[in-house]
Motif scaffolding. Structure first.
Motif, PDB file in Angstrom:
ATOM      1  N   GLU A 251       0.827  -1.199   0.000  1.00  0.00           N
ATOM      2  CA  GLU A 251       0.000   0.000   0.000  1.00  0.00           C
ATOM      3  C   GLU A 251       0.873   1.266   0.000  1.00  0.00           C
ATOM      4  O   GLU A 251       0.621   2.209  -0.750  1.00  0.00           O
ATOM      5  CB  GLU A 251      -0.934   0.000   1.216  1.00  0.00           C
ATOM      6  N   SER A 252       1.882   1.284   0.834  1.00  0.00           N
ATOM      7  CA  SER A 252       2.785   2.440   0.862  1.00  0.00           C
ATOM      8  C   SER A 252       3.558   2.552  -0.446  1.00  0.00           C
ATOM      9  O   SER A 252       3.735   3.658  -0.985  1.00  0.00           O
ATOM     10  CB  SER A 252       3.760   2.313   2.034  1.00  0.00           C
ATOM     11  N   ALA A 253       4.010   1.427  -0.949  1.00  0.00           N
ATOM     12  CA  ALA A 253       4.755   1.434  -2.207  1.00  0.00           C
ATOM     13  C   ALA A 253       3.890   1.936  -3.360  1.00  0.00           C
ATOM     14  O   ALA A 253       4.396   2.594  -4.281  1.00  0.00           O
ATOM     15  CB  ALA A 253       5.279   0.034  -2.509  1.00  0.00           C
ATOM     16  N   ALA A 254       2.605   1.629  -3.313  1.00  0.00           N
ATOM     17  CA  ALA A 254       1.710   2.072  -4.387  1.00  0.00           C
ATOM     18  C   ALA A 254       1.586   3.586  -4.437  1.00  0.00           C
ATOM     19  O   ALA A 254       1.302   4.167  -5.492  1.00  0.00           O
ATOM     20  CB  ALA A 254       0.334   1.438  -4.206  1.00  0.00           C
ATOM     21  N   ILE A 255       1.795   4.247  -3.305  1.00  0.00           N
ATOM     22  CA  ILE A 255       1.797   5.713  -3.277  1.00  0.00           C
ATOM     23  C   ILE A 255       3.114   6.254  -3.827  1.00  0.00           C
ATOM     24  O   ILE A 255       3.149   7.247  -4.555  1.00  0.00           O
ATOM     25  CB  ILE A 255       1.569   6.218  -1.842  1.00  0.00           C
ATOM     26  N   LEU A 256       4.200   5.582  -3.497  1.00  0.00           N
ATOM     27  CA  LEU A 256       5.534   6.031  -3.893  1.00  0.00           C
ATOM     28  C   LEU A 256       5.856   5.768  -5.355  1.00  0.00           C
ATOM     29  O   LEU A 256       6.466   6.616  -6.031  1.00  0.00           O
ATOM     30  CB  LEU A 256       6.571   5.326  -3.006  1.00  0.00           C
ATOM     31  N   ARG A 257       5.467   4.621  -5.857  1.00  0.00           N
ATOM     32  CA  ARG A 257       5.920   4.184  -7.175  1.00  0.00           C
ATOM     33  C   ARG A 257       5.577   5.155  -8.323  1.00  0.00           C
ATOM     34  O   ARG A 257       6.404   5.349  -9.225  1.00  0.00           O
ATOM     35  CB  ARG A 257       5.368   2.773  -7.472  1.00  0.00           C
ATOM     36  N   PRO A 258       4.419   5.801  -8.324  1.00  0.00           N
ATOM     37  CA  PRO A 258       4.158   6.746  -9.415  1.00  0.00           C
ATOM     38  C   PRO A 258       5.166   7.887  -9.477  1.00  0.00           C
ATOM     39  O   PRO A 258       5.513   8.358 -10.571  1.00  0.00           O
ATOM     40  CB  PRO A 258       2.746   7.255  -9.103  1.00  0.00           C
ATOM     41  N   TYR A 259       5.650   8.331  -8.329  1.00  0.00           N
ATOM     42  CA  TYR A 259       6.665   9.395  -8.337  1.00  0.00           C
ATOM     43  C   TYR A 259       7.983   8.878  -8.915  1.00  0.00           C
ATOM     44  O   TYR A 259       8.646   9.574  -9.699  1.00  0.00           O
ATOM     45  CB  TYR A 259       6.884   9.936  -6.931  1.00  0.00           C
ATOM     46  N   LEU A 260       8.348   7.655  -8.524  1.00  0.00           N
ATOM     47  CA  LEU A 260       9.563   7.080  -9.071  1.00  0.00           C
ATOM     48  C   LEU A 260       9.442   6.857 -10.573  1.00  0.00           C
ATOM     49  O   LEU A 260      10.389   7.106 -11.336  1.00  0.00           O
ATOM     50  CB  LEU A 260       9.873   5.752  -8.367  1.00  0.00           C
ATOM     51  N   LYS A 261       8.263   6.433 -11.002  1.00  0.00           N
ATOM     52  CA  LYS A 261       8.035   6.257 -12.437  1.00  0.00           C
ATOM     53  C   LYS A 261       8.155   7.588 -13.169  1.00  0.00           C
ATOM     54  O   LYS A 261       8.779   7.671 -14.234  1.00  0.00           O
ATOM     55  CB  LYS A 261       6.656   5.649 -12.681  1.00  0.00           C
ATOM     56  N   ASN A 262       7.572   8.643 -12.593  1.00  0.00           N
ATOM     57  CA  ASN A 262       7.662   9.955 -13.230  1.00  0.00           C
ATOM     58  C   ASN A 262       9.109  10.413 -13.363  1.00  0.00           C
ATOM     59  O   ASN A 262       9.493  11.022 -14.377  1.00  0.00           O
ATOM     60  CB  ASN A 262       6.871  10.981 -12.419  1.00  0.00           C
ATOM     61  N   ILE A 263       9.912  10.135 -12.350  1.00  0.00           N
ATOM     62  CA  ILE A 263      11.328  10.489 -12.416  1.00  0.00           C
ATOM     63  C   ILE A 263      12.009   9.777 -13.580  1.00  0.00           C
ATOM     64  O   ILE A 263      12.695  10.396 -14.402  1.00  0.00           O
ATOM     65  CB  ILE A 263      12.037  10.144 -11.093  1.00  0.00           C
ATOM     66  N   LEU A 264      11.814   8.465 -13.655  1.00  0.00           N
ATOM     67  CA  LEU A 264      12.488   7.689 -14.691  1.00  0.00           C
ATOM     68  C   LEU A 264      11.989   8.053 -16.086  1.00  0.00           C
ATOM     69  O   LEU A 264      12.781   8.101 -17.045  1.00  0.00           O
ATOM     70  CB  LEU A 264      12.306   6.196 -14.418  1.00  0.00           C
ATOM     71  N   MET A 265      10.710   8.321 -16.216  1.00  0.00           N
ATOM     72  CA  MET A 265      10.175   8.737 -17.511  1.00  0.00           C
ATOM     73  C   MET A 265      10.734  10.101 -17.915  1.00  0.00           C
ATOM     74  O   MET A 265      11.062  10.338 -19.089  1.00  0.00           O
ATOM     75  CB  MET A 265       8.645   8.788 -17.453  1.00  0.00           C
ATOM     76  N   LYS A 266      10.852  11.009 -16.951  1.00  0.00           N
ATOM     77  CA  LYS A 266      11.401  12.326 -17.248  1.00  0.00           C
ATOM     78  C   LYS A 266      12.860  12.229 -17.657  1.00  0.00           C
ATOM     79  O   LYS A 266      13.295  12.901 -18.624  1.00  0.00           O
ATOM     80  CB  LYS A 266      11.256  13.237 -16.031  1.00  0.00           C
ATOM     81  N   LEU A 267      13.636  11.415 -16.979  1.00  0.00           N
ATOM     82  CA  LEU A 267      15.037  11.248 -17.347  1.00  0.00           C
ATOM     83  C   LEU A 267      15.178  10.652 -18.750  1.00  0.00           C
ATOM     84  O   LEU A 267      16.060  11.062 -19.517  1.00  0.00           O
ATOM     85  CB  LEU A 267      15.751  10.371 -16.320  1.00  0.00           C
ATOM     86  N   THR A 268      14.301   9.735 -19.072  1.00  0.00           N
ATOM     87  CA  THR A 268      14.300   9.164 -20.424  1.00  0.00           C
ATOM     88  C   THR A 268      14.024  10.249 -21.454  1.00  0.00           C
ATOM     89  O   THR A 268      14.699  10.343 -22.488  1.00  0.00           O
ATOM     90  CB  THR A 268      13.244   8.055 -20.524  1.00  0.00           C
ATOM     91  N   GLU A 269      13.052  11.069 -21.160  1.00  0.00           N
ATOM     92  CA  GLU A 269      12.697  12.160 -22.072  1.00  0.00           C
ATOM     93  C   GLU A 269      13.865  13.120 -22.280  1.00  0.00           C
ATOM     94  O   GLU A 269      14.105  13.581 -23.405  1.00  0.00           O
ATOM     95  CB  GLU A 269      11.499  12.921 -21.503  1.00  0.00           C
ATOM     96  N   LEU A 270      14.595  13.416 -21.220  1.00  0.00           N
ATOM     97  CA  LEU A 270      15.725  14.340 -21.334  1.00  0.00           C
ATOM     98  C   LEU A 270      16.774  13.828 -22.318  1.00  0.00           C
ATOM     99  O   LEU A 270      17.362  14.610 -23.080  1.00  0.00           O
ATOM    100  CB  LEU A 270      16.365  14.564 -19.966  1.00  0.00           C
TER     101      LEU A 270
END
Length: 278
Positions: A251-270
């Protein structure tokens, strides 16, 4: 102890997942395996393996398609893959643990008396574990850079939220490290900071207690088109409790994981949109 010693390894010291995207996830501390000959030298406290980066591999699984992952399968009590192989401290004047730790993060011994590794054994561990991990990481970073013109190493870590021996008070949830901006293009640091700082559920610091370990500092070479950034997560973000058995909290990880995904997606975009300087 003979300098020719080798360790029986039922599995490879390193697991490599080779993707074709521009991001490489480094996971030096999520492994829990120790050779029996080392495990038998640990005391009861050492055998708890409390200083593991618990469930980091599970936390990042599936967040980014085609990502490359380099994961150490051995525990940091074998040898710390995020320490300078020379043994030089990354944080002079501050409490820390060494290349082959003799104590845990609470400054308590982890070996039975008289069974601590000597210089010859430390060198053997370096050759059998530290070297293969970093050879794999170097190879994958260069391969990814050749594919995209640039590569970003995102070094994945976690640590207990309260460890008085290492830091005062309660650790923020997101601890970003770039060695004061030296290990990556500024747009990488700015982008990760922005995503974390805008996460209302969490607190964020940049280059505070954790500025990036040896891995981040060693590979972060923006002039060579390899960038590196470390993320140290407080374990309350994804564990049910920061004590044995250190269970994963979905449950806690489900809150955190979208932020981590956004980070990795943004780095990919860069990388893909060529926003990084040469």
């Amino acid at each position: 102890m003979s300098s020719a010693q080798t360790f029986e390894t039922p599995v490879s010291p390193v697991t490599i997942t080779s993707g074709n995207g521009p991001i490489v996830l480094g996971m030096p501390h999520t492994g829990t395996w120790l050779p029996e000959e080392i495990l038998n030298k640990l005391n009861t406290n050492g055998k708890k393996l409390a200083d593991t980066d618990w469930h980091i591999d599970q936390l990042y699984t599936g967040l980014l398609p085609d990502v490359t992952i380099v994961k150490a399968n051995f525990h940091r009590y074998v040898i710390d893959a995020n320490r300078d192989p020379s043994g030089i401290s990354l944080y002079p004047g501050q409490n820390t643990t060494g290349l082959c730790p003799l104590t845990d993060f609470d400054n308590q011994p982890i070996y039975q008396d008289g069974y601590e590794p000597d210089e010859a054994e430390i060198e053997n561990r370096r050759l059998n574990f530290h070297v293969p991990y970093h050879a794999a990481l170097q190879t994958e970073l260069e391969r990814v850079r050749d594919l995209h013109g640039a590569a970003i190493l995102y070094d994945c870590h976690s640590i207990r939220s309260t460890i008085p021996f290492l830091f005062d008070g309660l650790l923020p949830e997101f601890n970003i490290g770039t060695n004061n901006g030296e290990t990556c293009d500024g747009v990488i640091e700015k982008s990760v900071w922005s995503i974390c700082n805008n996460a209302a559920e969490y607190s964020t610091v940049l280059n505070a207690r954790f500025k990036g370990g040896w891995t981040t500092r060693h590979y972060g070479q923006p002039h060579n088109n390899i960038h590196a950034i470390q993320m140290e997560l407080a374990q309350r973000t994804h564990l049910k409790a920061e004590t044995l058995p250190f269970d994963y909290d979905k449950e806690s990880a489900a809150i955190l994981r979208p932020y981590l995904k956004n980070i990795l997606m943004k780095l990919t975009e860069l990388v893909e949109t060529k926003q990084l300087g040469s």
